[in-house]
Scaffold this motif. Structure first.
Motif, PDB file in Angstrom:
ATOM      1  N   UNK A  34      33.494  34.697  44.533  1.00 42.57           N
ATOM      2  CA  UNK A  34      32.927  33.851  43.489  1.00 42.57           C
ATOM      3  C   UNK A  34      33.743  33.878  42.201  1.00 42.57           C
ATOM      4  N   UNK A  35      34.550  34.923  41.993  1.00 41.51           N
ATOM      5  CA  UNK A  35      35.373  35.013  40.787  1.00 41.51           C
ATOM      6  C   UNK A  35      36.438  33.921  40.727  1.00 41.51           C
ATOM      7  N   UNK A  36      36.684  33.246  41.858  1.00 39.14           N
ATOM      8  CA  UNK A  36      37.666  32.156  41.866  1.00 39.14           C
ATOM      9  C   UNK A  36      37.265  31.016  40.945  1.00 39.14           C
ATOM     10  N   UNK A  37      35.996  30.963  40.541  1.00 38.99           N
ATOM     11  CA  UNK A  37      35.542  29.899  39.640  1.00 38.99           C
ATOM     12  C   UNK A  37      36.015  30.108  38.211  1.00 38.99           C
ATOM     13  N   UNK A  38      36.496  31.318  37.892  1.00 38.61           N
ATOM     14  CA  UNK A  38      36.920  31.611  36.525  1.00 38.61           C
ATOM     15  C   UNK A  38      37.983  30.633  36.060  1.00 38.61           C
ATOM     16  N   UNK A  39      37.794  30.051  34.914  1.00 36.81           N
ATOM     17  CA  UNK A  39      38.737  29.171  34.221  1.00 36.81           C
ATOM     18  C   UNK A  39      38.919  27.840  34.955  1.00 36.81           C
ATOM     19  N   UNK A  40      38.128  27.594  35.999  1.00 40.89           N
ATOM     20  CA  UNK A  40      38.251  26.333  36.728  1.00 40.89           C
ATOM     21  C   UNK A  40      37.397  25.230  36.128  1.00 40.89           C
ATOM     22  N   UNK A  41      36.574  25.607  35.156  1.00 44.14           N
ATOM     23  CA  UNK A  41      35.761  24.659  34.391  1.00 44.14           C
ATOM     24  C   UNK A  41      35.915  25.040  32.925  1.00 44.14           C
ATOM     25  N   UNK A  42      36.117  24.086  32.032  1.00 44.76           N
ATOM     26  CA  UNK A  42      36.224  24.432  30.610  1.00 44.76           C
ATOM     27  C   UNK A  42      35.026  25.236  30.132  1.00 44.76           C
ATOM     28  N   UNK A  43      35.307  26.319  29.430  1.00 44.54           N
ATOM     29  CA  UNK A  43      34.255  27.153  28.875  1.00 44.54           C
ATOM     30  C   UNK A  43      33.728  28.219  29.800  1.00 44.54           C
ATOM     31  N   UNK A  44      34.137  28.242  31.072  1.00 43.22           N
ATOM     32  CA  UNK A  44      33.610  29.193  32.044  1.00 43.22           C
ATOM     33  C   UNK A  44      34.666  30.234  32.401  1.00 43.22           C
ATOM     34  N   UNK A  45      34.265  31.512  32.325  1.00 41.46           N
ATOM     35  CA  UNK A  45      35.151  32.609  32.699  1.00 41.46           C
ATOM     36  C   UNK A  45      34.354  33.615  33.514  1.00 41.46           C
ATOM     37  N   UNK A  46      35.058  34.413  34.330  1.00 43.44           N
ATOM     38  CA  UNK A  46      34.401  35.453  35.125  1.00 43.44           C
ATOM     39  C   UNK A  46      35.405  36.543  35.442  1.00 43.44           C
TER      40      UNK A  46
END
Length: 765
Positions: free
Chosen positions: A74-86
């Motif tokens: 699920x960490x692959x979502x980090x930085x893949x959407x503006x404003x979202x980090x993980x």
């Protein structure tokens, strides 16, 4: 170094764009391609994303699936959407999400997070539940800003909402198999359809495997760690005897065995945040041992099971929804926290004649810790009534119940084992209404009352610890802790349709993160800590537009928020404590832009950018910086003013793990191959700007200009429903620092290596 990276990146993008693919389905010859309409359920009813007065981004299709080709979690979502980090320091479990800079760096299994994860309408409150694998996903909604009215406490930053593909009476399914570097094998599949006239079902499965590929040079073990074996499944039954009633049963489970996070000792040099010669991607030096049979090599095992039942009943003017859900989980992670070797007696570690007392670099003492999650049980119940008419006034109201209990056992090689038990009960009532004032203006208002109660009980402590035997620790007597609070959250928003293609929106939202108890320090002769509830007031405004005859979608929002009594986790110092603190205020402001463009019939581009400025405002709050109470207090270069006893003032610092900028970009180019297929190239890139890792400011624990890119080149046949692709993740093999541990050396956590592979997918109807 920078010139080389820039040139490599530019070359990769140019190659991708010179031969590449489209996100929309292939239109008929007589049709002109346009962007598809995106619907979301951010307000618990289906609406066009362009009509919702909230900043929302979505991920689905190839943009989503390509992120997981190399076995990512699920960490692959980090930085893949503006404003979202993980990020995470717990491997493939316990992810920490951040939105608009708000998050929590606490690595404990009882950590509270201000970004809520909702999977198939069920909130996943515990950090382990948040890590449930992603597969057969219909859409991801990233809902930015406080969502306290409809979703409750602990949503001060926003929500990441996952919706899986649901059963239908039409037969369909798919199977996808991929092979990649390091023995990576991924399989994902689903099949569903009608079972009777009233009953349909769907079964989805996931298998992700990777071989160990990292050597333990201290023990001489080859391929000792770094791999994983992740299995997950989901079974759904939909009973729909009429158009007025439906019942959806969802059962799901997960079984994970693998390696926890890889900690790497002294990979920074004092005065620099660049990775130094101690860092080797495929080599570590571990002697951490709790089992007594040699280095444990950071094992990790977790198991989850869950079930939910969603009932929907439509009456003449009102819809009724009930969602009952149960989740359970257990498991453990072990970490060689110091990331290296510290010896009681000098030793020739490398066999080169050089005697060392620690390696790599100076490590004053060994630290190995195992955290066990025991008997996690979460029960939730939501009831909701909503109007279903076409009247100008629409409304919904409901109630929510939450009950959770679990214990955490922390096992340290010196202090022994300590168990603490957490319990949390919550109830809430809420209502929201929106009114269509005229053809252009719609206004929405909502309110929610929540009562939250938490307790902590300390169980056995240090009973088998070496520290207790030698008198360096004693069994403490802690009274149970019980805290409760009741708060009101509310929001007011408006959406104004400026033209048929453009709307403006504005929103004021209030929410809170409930009070929190942290008991992990009990395991190390510390005291539990309690943080009061934090309260956020947020304003935002923006526009949403479909332009160029529905070929360009451009959405943007600007925001400002202030959090009173903001909760932080002060982690590290000489004892690596995890203490909760409240700062007076936290302030953030910035903007996000999301764009999608059908540049030609063959080329589709997407891009997103966010700027986020955060600031801690408390001129008295101090924290321990790296090793501040030990002889190794000079481990890092602290830039903050300090007290006489070396504590750092953090007033004016940015929030930890809050990227100042995020930029992401995808491109897909297609070349027709006859009447029934196409060749395609798809590339995706994500960039992360300056990010402070801890509450205090230091030279070493700060990252900037991190980026990763992905690539897919393949062929898709529409008639026969199959796709064959060559893929790459982190294709320029960037070595990006994702986290650090500061208490006894300059330990770093680095991203996953480059993965190349091939993948085939068959879709059937």
């Amino acid at each position: 170094m920078t010139t080389f990276k820039t040139a490599t990146l530019a070359t990769s993008i140019a190659l991708a764009l010179s031969s590449t693919a489209v996100l929309a389905q292939e239109p008929a010859a007589s049709e002109e391609a346009v962007l598809e309409t995106i619907t979301v359920t951010a307000q618990k009813r289906t609406q066009s994303i362009q009509e919702v007065p909230i900043s929302i981004a979505t991920l689905n299709g190839e943009r989503f699936e390509s992120l997981f080709s190399g076995g990512e979690d699920i960490l692959a979502l980090a930085v893949r959407v503006p404003g979202l980090y993980a990020e995470s320091s717990n491997g493939r479990v316990a992810p920490r999400f951040y939105m608009r800079g708000l998050g929590n760096t606490d690595f404990d299994l009882a950590a509270s997070q201000p970004v809520s994860i909702v999977m198939d309408d069920v909130v996943m409150e515990n950090v382990v539940l948040k890590s449930f694998p992603l597969f057969d996903v219909q859409q991801v909604e990233v809902i930015r800003g406080p969502q306290g009215t409809l979703f409750g406490r602990n949503t001060t930053a926003g929500i990441v909402k996952f919706d899986s593909v649901k059963p239908s009476d039409s037969f369909d399914g798919y199977a996808k198999l991929g092979f990649g570097s390091f023995g990576t094998i991924n399989f994902e599949g689903a099949v569903g359809g009608g079972l009777t006239d009233e009953l349909s079902g769907r079964i989805s499965v996931l298998s992700q495997d990777r071989d160990d590929y990292i050597d333990n040079a201290y023990t001489g073990q080859k391929d000792a760690l770094g791999g994983f074996d992740e299995k997950a499944w989901r079974a759904q039954l939909l009973y729909q005897p009429s158009d007025d009633f439906s019942a959806l049963l969802n059962l799901h489970g997960r079984d994970l065995e693998g390696t926890a996070s890889i900690f790497r000792a002294n990979v920074f040099t004092n005065g620099s945040n660049d990775l130094n010669e101690n860092y080797q991607r495929e080599v570590v030096y571990y002697n951490g041992d709790l089992t007594g049979d040699g280095a444990d090599n950071n094992p990790q095992e977790y198991r989850n099971f869950g079930a939910s039942l969603k009932l929907e009943y439509s009456m003449d003017t009102v819809d009724f929804v009930s969602i009952t859900a149960y989740e359970e989980a257990e498991g453990f992670s072990l970490g060689d926290i110091d990331g290296g070797v510290s010896l009681f007696a000098p030793e020739d570690i490398n066999g080169d004649g050089n005697v060392e007392t620690s390696f790599p670099g100076f490590i004053p003492f060994d630290a190995v810790t195992q955290d066990n999650l025991n008997d996690l049980e979460q029960l939730t119940q939501e009831f909701r009534f909503a109007s279903n008419t076409d009247d100008a006034l629409r409304w919904q109201a409901g109630a929510f119940l939450f009950d959770s209990s679990f214990s955490v056992t922390s096992i340290d090689g010196f202090f022994g084992a300590t168990t603490v038990t957490h319990e949390n009960t919550t109830w809430a009532v809420f209502a929201q209404t929106d009114y269509q004032v005229n053809e252009k203006l719609n206004v929405t208002g909502g309110i929610r009352y929540t009562h939250d109660d938490k307790s902590l009980v300390v169980g056995e402590q240090n009973v088998n610890g070496f520290a207790l035997v030698i008198g360096a620790a004693s069994i403490q007597d802690y009274d149970p802790i019980d805290v409760d609070d009741g708060q009101v959250s509310f929001e007011l928003s408006a959406n104004y349709r400026l033209t048929d293609d453009t709307s403006l929106f504005a929103r004021f939202a209030n929410g809170f993160r409930a009070q929190t108890i942290q008991g992990r320090d009990v395991a190390f002769e510390g005291s539990p800590s309690v943080a009061d509830a934090e309260t956020i007031n947020s304003i935002e405004g923006g526009f949403k537009s479909d332009l160029l005859d529905d070929k360009l979608r451009l959405n943007a929002a600007a925001y400002y928020y202030q959090i009173d009594d903001i909760q932080f986790s002060a982690i590290g110092g000489g004892s690596n404590f995890t203490a909760l603190v409240n700062a007076d205020k936290g302030v953030g402001y910035g903007f996000e832009v999301d764009a999608q463009w059908l540049a030609t019939d063959e080329l589709t581009l997407t891009a997103g950018f966010s700027y986020n400025n955060t600031e801690i405002q408390d001129d008295t709050l101090t924290v321990q910086p790296c090793g501040s109470n030990a002889d190794f207090s000079g481990n890092c270069t602290v830039l903050d003013p300090r007290t006489d006893d070396n504590r750092a003032f953090i007033d004016g610092n940015p929030f930890p793990q809050a990227p100042e900028t995020i930029f992401n970009f995808t491109a897909r180019y297609t070349i027709p191959a006859g009447d029934d297929g196409e060749f395609f190239v798809f590339t995706d890139w994500a960039f992360q700007g300056e990010t402070n890792l801890f509450l205090y400011d230091s030279v070493e624990f700060k990252t900037d200009d991190n980026y990763e890119g992905g690539l897919r080149i393949g062929y898709e046949n529409f008639n026969d429903g199959y796709t064959i692709a060559f893929f790459g993740r982190n294709i320029t093999d960037e070595h990006n620092v994702r986290g650090a541990i500061d208490f006894n050396n300059l330990t770093g956590i680095v991203n996953e290596p480059r993965i190349w592979g091939v993948e085939a997918k068959v879709t059937f109807y």
